[in-house]
Design an enzyme around this catalytic site. Structure first.
Site, PDB file in Angstrom:
ATOM      1  N   LEU A 168       0.438 -11.214   2.223  1.00 40.30           N
ATOM      2  CA  LEU A 168       0.362  -9.945   3.266  1.00 40.30           C
ATOM      3  C   LEU A 168       1.364  -8.917   3.167  1.00 40.30           C
ATOM      4  O   LEU A 168       2.476  -9.127   2.711  1.00 40.30           O
ATOM      5  CB  LEU A 168       0.749 -10.498   4.560  1.00 40.30           C
ATOM      6  CG  LEU A 168      -0.375 -12.173   4.867  1.00 40.30           C
ATOM      7  CD1 LEU A 168      -0.002 -12.705   6.130  1.00 40.30           C
ATOM      8  CD2 LEU A 168      -1.802 -11.395   5.152  1.00 40.30           C
ATOM      9  N   TRP A 170       3.770  -5.650   5.038  1.00 40.38           N
ATOM     10  CA  TRP A 170       4.710  -5.579   6.192  1.00 40.38           C
ATOM     11  C   TRP A 170       4.365  -4.590   7.026  1.00 40.38           C
ATOM     12  O   TRP A 170       4.647  -4.450   8.176  1.00 40.38           O
ATOM     13  CB  TRP A 170       6.228  -5.101   5.678  1.00 40.38           C
ATOM     14  CG  TRP A 170       6.079  -3.987   4.874  1.00 40.38           C
ATOM     15  CD1 TRP A 170       6.225  -4.006   3.185  1.00 40.38           C
ATOM     16  CD2 TRP A 170       6.069  -2.601   4.880  1.00 40.38           C
ATOM     17  NE1 TRP A 170       6.336  -2.877   2.850  1.00 40.38           N
ATOM     18  CE2 TRP A 170       6.089  -1.820   3.810  1.00 40.38           C
ATOM     19  CE3 TRP A 170       5.800  -1.873   6.133  1.00 40.38           C
ATOM     20  CZ2 TRP A 170       6.076  -0.530   3.439  1.00 40.38           C
ATOM     21  CZ3 TRP A 170       5.783  -0.510   6.073  1.00 40.38           C
ATOM     22  CH2 TRP A 170       5.906   0.155   4.855  1.00 40.38           C
ATOM     23  N   SER A 248       0.085  -3.220  -2.170  1.00 37.33           N
ATOM     24  CA  SER A 248      -0.086  -1.820  -2.860  1.00 37.33           C
ATOM     25  C   SER A 248      -0.831  -2.243  -4.216  1.00 37.33           C
ATOM     26  O   SER A 248      -1.265  -3.587  -4.450  1.00 37.33           O
ATOM     27  CB  SER A 248       1.226  -1.890  -3.621  1.00 37.33           C
ATOM     28  OG  SER A 248       1.864  -2.868  -4.533  1.00 37.33           O
ATOM     29  N   TYR A 258      -2.859 -12.758 -12.675  1.00 38.52           N
ATOM     30  CA  TYR A 258      -2.506 -14.222 -12.591  1.00 38.52           C
ATOM     31  C   TYR A 258      -3.846 -14.971 -12.389  1.00 38.52           C
ATOM     32  O   TYR A 258      -3.991 -16.251 -13.069  1.00 38.52           O
ATOM     33  CB  TYR A 258      -1.949 -14.277 -10.913  1.00 38.52           C
ATOM     34  CG  TYR A 258      -0.598 -13.334 -10.628  1.00 38.52           C
ATOM     35  CD1 TYR A 258       0.200 -13.162 -11.699  1.00 38.52           C
ATOM     36  CD2 TYR A 258      -0.367 -13.274  -9.574  1.00 38.52           C
ATOM     37  CE1 TYR A 258       1.407 -12.468 -11.458  1.00 38.52           C
ATOM     38  CE2 TYR A 258       0.698 -12.469  -9.224  1.00 38.52           C
ATOM     39  CZ  TYR A 258       1.553 -12.255 -10.224  1.00 38.52           C
ATOM     40  OH  TYR A 258       2.717 -11.542  -9.827  1.00 38.52           O
ATOM     41  N   GLU A 270      -7.073  -5.618  -0.949  1.00 39.50           N
ATOM     42  CA  GLU A 270      -6.969  -4.498   0.150  1.00 39.50           C
ATOM     43  C   GLU A 270      -5.844  -3.800  -0.314  1.00 39.50           C
ATOM     44  O   GLU A 270      -4.689  -4.344  -0.023  1.00 39.50           O
ATOM     45  CB  GLU A 270      -7.249  -4.823   1.432  1.00 39.50           C
ATOM     46  CG  GLU A 270      -8.320  -5.955   1.880  1.00 39.50           C
ATOM     47  CD  GLU A 270      -9.632  -5.112   1.689  1.00 39.50           C
ATOM     48  OE1 GLU A 270      -9.603  -3.626   1.278  1.00 39.50           O
ATOM     49  OE2 GLU A 270     -10.572  -5.499   1.845  1.00 39.50           O
ATOM     50  N   CYS A 271      -5.974  -2.676  -1.067  1.00 37.08           N
ATOM     51  CA  CYS A 271      -4.864  -1.954  -1.536  1.00 37.08           C
ATOM     52  C   CYS A 271      -4.639  -0.586  -0.900  1.00 37.08           C
ATOM     53  O   CYS A 271      -4.949  -0.334   0.136  1.00 37.08           O
ATOM     54  CB  CYS A 271      -4.874  -1.801  -3.023  1.00 37.08           C
ATOM     55  SG  CYS A 271      -5.105  -3.507  -3.680  1.00 37.08           S
ATOM     56  N   CYS A 305      -2.508   1.904   5.669  1.00 36.65           N
ATOM     57  CA  CYS A 305      -3.186   2.173   4.209  1.00 36.65           C
ATOM     58  C   CYS A 305      -4.368   3.165   4.434  1.00 36.65           C
ATOM     59  O   CYS A 305      -4.622   4.131   3.428  1.00 36.65           O
ATOM     60  CB  CYS A 305      -4.115   0.856   3.991  1.00 36.65           C
ATOM     61  SG  CYS A 305      -4.782   0.372   5.253  1.00 36.65           S
TER      62      CYS A 305
END
Ligand code: NAD
Length: 500
Positions: A168, A170, A248, A258, A270-271, A305
């Site tokens: 998550l 901030w 980000s 990963y 969700e960026c 965002c």
């Protein structure tokens, strides 16, 4: 004092930031709190007072949480419940969240520097609504019967994915927790949540309340700490089935690697964004649209965002619109976010504050014209930045291209509809957009032409819980938050084939 022991009183809401005694840490089944932990201080970004300590977890906590989550999932303790029982537990949670709404609002306010008025009016009510909405969806999931030959029966059924990690950001701590955890948990998964290191407090409190409500401890864990120490091991873990990430684009990209380096787990990202607000010269009145334009640009200090950070305005109305925006900004009070009249609090942390300031410098150096704001207030620890407008921005400039994530609006003008669309789409991002026009046919044409996950016509909106939210291009990957789309992405599809 532990948050669990705290009963908020109304008058405490505005005092909480001074208490300096809160603690948040991992909440993993069978791991009691003890004094033997590594911790870091979490600061109130307005005055840099220490709110309390947050446990700095590492890979060993991730391994423990995954083990418990897997065991719980396979045992059916949560996933195997009758849907009505899962629904009842989540509704109990909703009742407790409602009872503690002021406390949660205060936690996000002091932890993230978010204006208390918005936490109370928007963040926490929407957080609670998200849990209520997905609780209600639990017992409305149906499978399908496929149109096969009559001798066969083919069922297409939905099953929970398994162990889901939610990583998550901030900027909306409680709400982003809800956007991920509510649908994933409602769908029957075991969920491991990792809040951003800057803002762990409301997530910690919400998980405590979840246990109180009857959500099994193995079905929901919390791991606090830093991205490299906790986020990365979650992304690389071979027994996690899916990661849902908000943050980000740079870190989102890492989660894809990963997954590729480990077990090909599902990834939803969700960026970031650099959302356009396109204003045509046929709007009824610039006075009518001004507040929406300002909210898009400066709501939550631009730490949003879907921030409408590029104002693309017709050349014939640019001056009149800018004059109204500048006048209305006089009403935006800067200062301590615990003051209910404040709408611009501090940047969330010093590193981010410096990054936003560097964007102001670069914009000036590249020739953008500063027409409003640009100064830093000396209130508190001095991290409140005035809502800032740069005119004469061009598509080549950094301010037009890069997400600032602060209260900075870039203005560029256009002459034709074609030019406006080209400017709006001239971005690597595609999260949201607003367009303003009185011409319904133009609204259809332009909303179709803009490449973004959410296009608002004659307003600034991210939609609501019933509408999916997510990005085109580098603003997102693999799914959506909100709506039944989000619920569905935490389920997988199985075909069951019966031959006669
Ligand atoms: P961030 O990417 O720095 O951090 C997000 C999370 O990733 C944090 O929990 C962090 O600890 C973790 N993380 C950091 N480095 C990591 C690593 N190397 N490996 C694994 N995990 C790591 O983002 P942020 O600064 O917290 O949030 C701001 C960004 O979030 C902005 O770009 C904003 O646009 C985006 N955002 C997007 C949406 C959306 O719905 N599209 C919503 C809110 C915020």
């Amino acid at each position: 004092m532990l948050l669990s022991n705290r009963k908020m009183l109304k008058e405490d809401v505005f005092q909480l930031g001074r208490k300096q005694q809160l603690y948040a840490g991992a909440l993993i089944k069978n791991q009691g709190l003890n004094s033997d932990f590594t911790a870091f201080e979490t600061l109130n970004p307005f005055d840099h007072s220490v709110i309390g300590k947050v446990q700095s977890c590492d890979e060993s906590h991730v391994n423990d949480a995954v083990k418990v989550a897997r065991e719980t999932f396979e045992s059916g303790e949560w996933a195997g419940l009758h849907p009505a029982e899962r629904k009842a537990a989540m509704q109990n949670w909703v009742a407790l969240l409602t009872e503690h709404a002021e406390e949660l609002a205060a936690l996000d306010c002091i932890d993230a520097g978010k204006p208390i008025a918005e936490c109370l009016a928007t963040d926490i009510p929407e957080t609670i609504q998200t849990f209520a909405w997905y609780a209600e969806a639990i017992d409305k999931v149906f499978g399908k019967v496929a149109p096969t030959h009559g001798d066969n029966l083919a069922l297409v059924v939905k099953e929970a994915v398994g162990v889901v990690a939610a990583v998550l950001p901030w900027n909306f701590p409680a709400l982003m927790f809800a956007w991920k955890v509510a649908p994933a948990l409602a769908a029957g998964n075991s969920v491991i949540a990792k809040p951003a290191e800057q803002t762990s407090l409301s997530a910690y409190r919400m998980v405590q309340l979840a246990y109180q409500a009857g959500i099994p401890e193995g079905a929901l864990s919390l791991i606090t700490g830093f991205g490299e120490d906790v986020g990365k091991p979650l992304g690389l873990h071979n027994d996690i089935d899916m990661v849902s990430f908000t943050g980000s684009t740079e870190v989102g990209r890492l989660f894809l690697t990963y997954a590729a380096q480990s077990n090909l787990k599902g990834v939803v990202l969700e960026c970031g964004g650099k959302s356009p607000q396109v204003v045509f010269d046929d709007v009824y009145s610039v006075e009518e649209i001004a507040d929406d334009v300002l909210s898009a640009a400066f709501w939550n200090m631009g730490e949003n965002c879907s921030c409408g950070s590029r104002l693309i305005v017709h050349q014939d109305i640019k001056e009149s619109l800018l004059a109204v925006l500048k006048r209305r900004l006089q009403d935006w009070k800067l200062g301590d976010p615990q003051d209910p009249d404040v709408s611009i609090g501090p940047m969330v942390e010093e590193v981010h504050f410096d990054r936003v300031l560097s964007h102001l410098e670069i914009a000036k150096q590249e020739g953008a014209q500063l027409i409003q704001g640009g100064k830093v207030s000396d209130l508190g620890a001095g991290m409140c930045i005035e809502p800032t407008i740069f005119d004469e921005v061009t598509p080549e400039m950094t301010l037009f291209k890069q997400e600032v994530f602060g209260p900075v609006l870039a203005v560029v003008s256009f002459a034709t509809e074609e030019e406006a669309i080209k400017l709006a789409n001239d971005s690597e991002y595609g999260l949201a957009a607003s367009l303003y026009t009185a011409d319904i046919r133009r609204a259809h044409r332009v909303s179709k032409a803009i490449k973004a996950g959410t296009v608002s016509v004659n307003c600034f909106s991210e939609g609501d819980i019933s509408t999916p939210f997510g990005g085109y291009k580098m603003s997102g990957f693999g799914g959506r938050d909100n709506g039944l789309e989000a619920f569905d992405q935490y389920l997988q599809t199985k075909t069951v084939w019966y031959a006669n």
